[in-house]
Enzyme design. Structure first.
Site, PDB file in Angstrom:
ATOM      1  CB  CYS A 160      -2.956   4.806   7.403  1.00  0.00           C
ATOM      2  SG  CYS A 160      -3.840   5.258   5.994  1.00  0.00           S
ATOM      3  CB  CYS A 179     -15.717  -8.065   5.614  1.00  0.00           C
ATOM      4  SG  CYS A 179     -17.030  -7.777   6.594  1.00  0.00           S
ATOM      5  CB  CYS A 189     -19.278  -5.754   3.451  1.00  0.00           C
ATOM      6  SG  CYS A 189     -18.481  -4.006   3.869  1.00  0.00           S
ATOM      7  CB  CYS A 233      -2.339   0.506   8.324  1.00  0.00           C
ATOM      8  SG  CYS A 233      -2.663  -0.620   7.334  1.00  0.00           S
ATOM      9  CB  CYS A 242     -20.120  -0.036   6.130  1.00  0.00           C
ATOM     10  SG  CYS A 242     -19.062  -0.769   7.502  1.00  0.00           S
ATOM     11  NE  ARG A 298     -19.445  -4.902  11.629  1.00  0.00           N
ATOM     12  CZ  ARG A 298     -19.144  -4.474  10.215  1.00  0.00           C
ATOM     13  NH1 ARG A 298     -17.865  -4.154   9.823  1.00  0.00           N
ATOM     14  NH2 ARG A 298     -20.204  -4.273   9.470  1.00  0.00           N
ATOM     15  CB  CYS A 318      -1.003   0.051   1.307  1.00  0.00           C
ATOM     16  SG  CYS A 318      -1.886   1.655   1.241  1.00  0.00           S
TER      17      CYS A 318
END
Length: 332
Positions: A74, A114, A146, A77, A206, A276, A70
């Site tokens: 962030c 997901c 999702c 992460c 979401c 959640r 990636c």
């Protein structure tokens, strides 16, 4: 309002049930309440949760469909370009592997599967792979799907919806005022716009947050308000799992009681939405995990993206011991 004042937490439940949003002062009083008030706060939150969801618990399972690689920075992460965490890295999984993951979700009584991929956003070829898998899953299993693939354009959102993706996840993660201290390679508005594109395409939005990244109490309230205004149908509340090798490694701002107060706050502010309990629950809630379900009505089972989750049978037992009921294949 000070901690010394006696607060009737049931009045907060009444406001939530009537559709009235808590004020900043009221919201802060939940987070900053003395620990001796915790059970009373949870009882009030449970009134709201029970009104909308009874004692049912929705289960969700994540498939880490693409790991690492990636370009985003962030700070929380392990898959980001600034992370040195020793994680597995691979490109998007083949269709058959994604379909097998849905079968595993069924076996674990998860109603939502997901498909999550690292990266700024998907290539059109990656969307093709996800679309092919989703079509097969939808044709063979009663499963809500999702997708969480990063920043989307309108055409990609349309194709995912047409394939059968029910819900699209793109977390705001933190308040707009705190966002730049966590991520600099994209903006808070980029995330809001992706959620809006998913909504326009007809997918259920979401979006959630990560608590424990150095945000203030006011910023926790602000992100809860933002998610309410965004109209997120499902709100994953993550608690920071500070992974060695990431910029936020070593942070330790949370304890189980604070986490439970945050979950209660989200129930008061977003009363009718799926709240959640998500990443970091095992680490941060520890032995108080069962109490989280008096405010939340949904949990992840199995592993997360690059961290292990609690054994699924232990989650099933936790729900059963509470006298709650797993909502299998919850397509609503």
């Amino acid at each position: 309002m000070t901690k010394l004042q006696q607060i009737n937490w049931n009045e907060y439940a009444d406001k939530a049930l009537s559709g009235e949003r808590l004020t900043m002062e009221e919201s802060l009083s939940v987070i900053q309440a003395d620990d001796s008030e915790l059970l009373a706060i949870l009882q009030a939150a449970y009134r709201v949760r029970r009104h909308y969801y009874g004692n049912k618990v929705k289960l969700n399972l994540i498939m880490n469909a693409k790991s690492g690689l990636c370009p985003e920075d962030c700070g929380y992460c392990s898959q980001s370009i600034v992370s040195n965490a020793p994680i597995e890295k691979y490109t998007l999984l083949e269709k058959d592997t994604l379909v097998d993951g849905a079968r595993k979700a069924m076996e674990l009584k998860a109603g939502t599967y997901c498909i999550v991929a690292s990266g700024r956003g998907p290539s059109n070829r990656e969307v093709d792979q996800v679309v092919a898998a989703v079509r097969e899953i939808k044709a063979t299993m009663p499963m809500k799907i999702c997708a969480c693939l990063g920043i989307l354009n309108e055409e990609q959102a349309r194709r995912l919806k047409e394939a059968g993706v029910d819900r699209y996840n793109h977390n705001l993660n933190t308040s707009s005022s705190h966002f730049g201290r966590i991520t600099t390679t994209h903006t808070y508005d980029d995330r809001v716009q992706t959620v809006e594109k998913a909504k326009t395409a007809g997918m259920s939005p979401c979006s959630g947050c990560i608590i424990g990244m150095g945000e203030s109490d006011r910023e926790i309230v602000e992100i809860a308000w933002s998610l309410r205004e965004l109209g997120a149908d499902s709100i994953p509340v993550n608690f920071l799992h500070p992974i060695e090798g990431t910029p936020l490694a070593g942070r330790n701002d949370l304890n189980p009681r604070r986490c439970l107060k945050v979950l209660a706050l989200f129930r008061f502010i977003c009363p009718s939405k799926e709240i959640r309990v998500s990443g970091g629950r095992e680490l941060q809630l520890r032995s108080l995990q069962p109490l989280s379900l008096y405010a939340a009505n949904s949990v992840f089972v199995g592993d997360y993206l690059t961290t292990e989750g609690q054994e699924s049978l232990a989650d099933h037992r936790m729900i059963e011991d509470l006298g709650f009921e797993i909502e299998e294949c919850a397509l609503g």
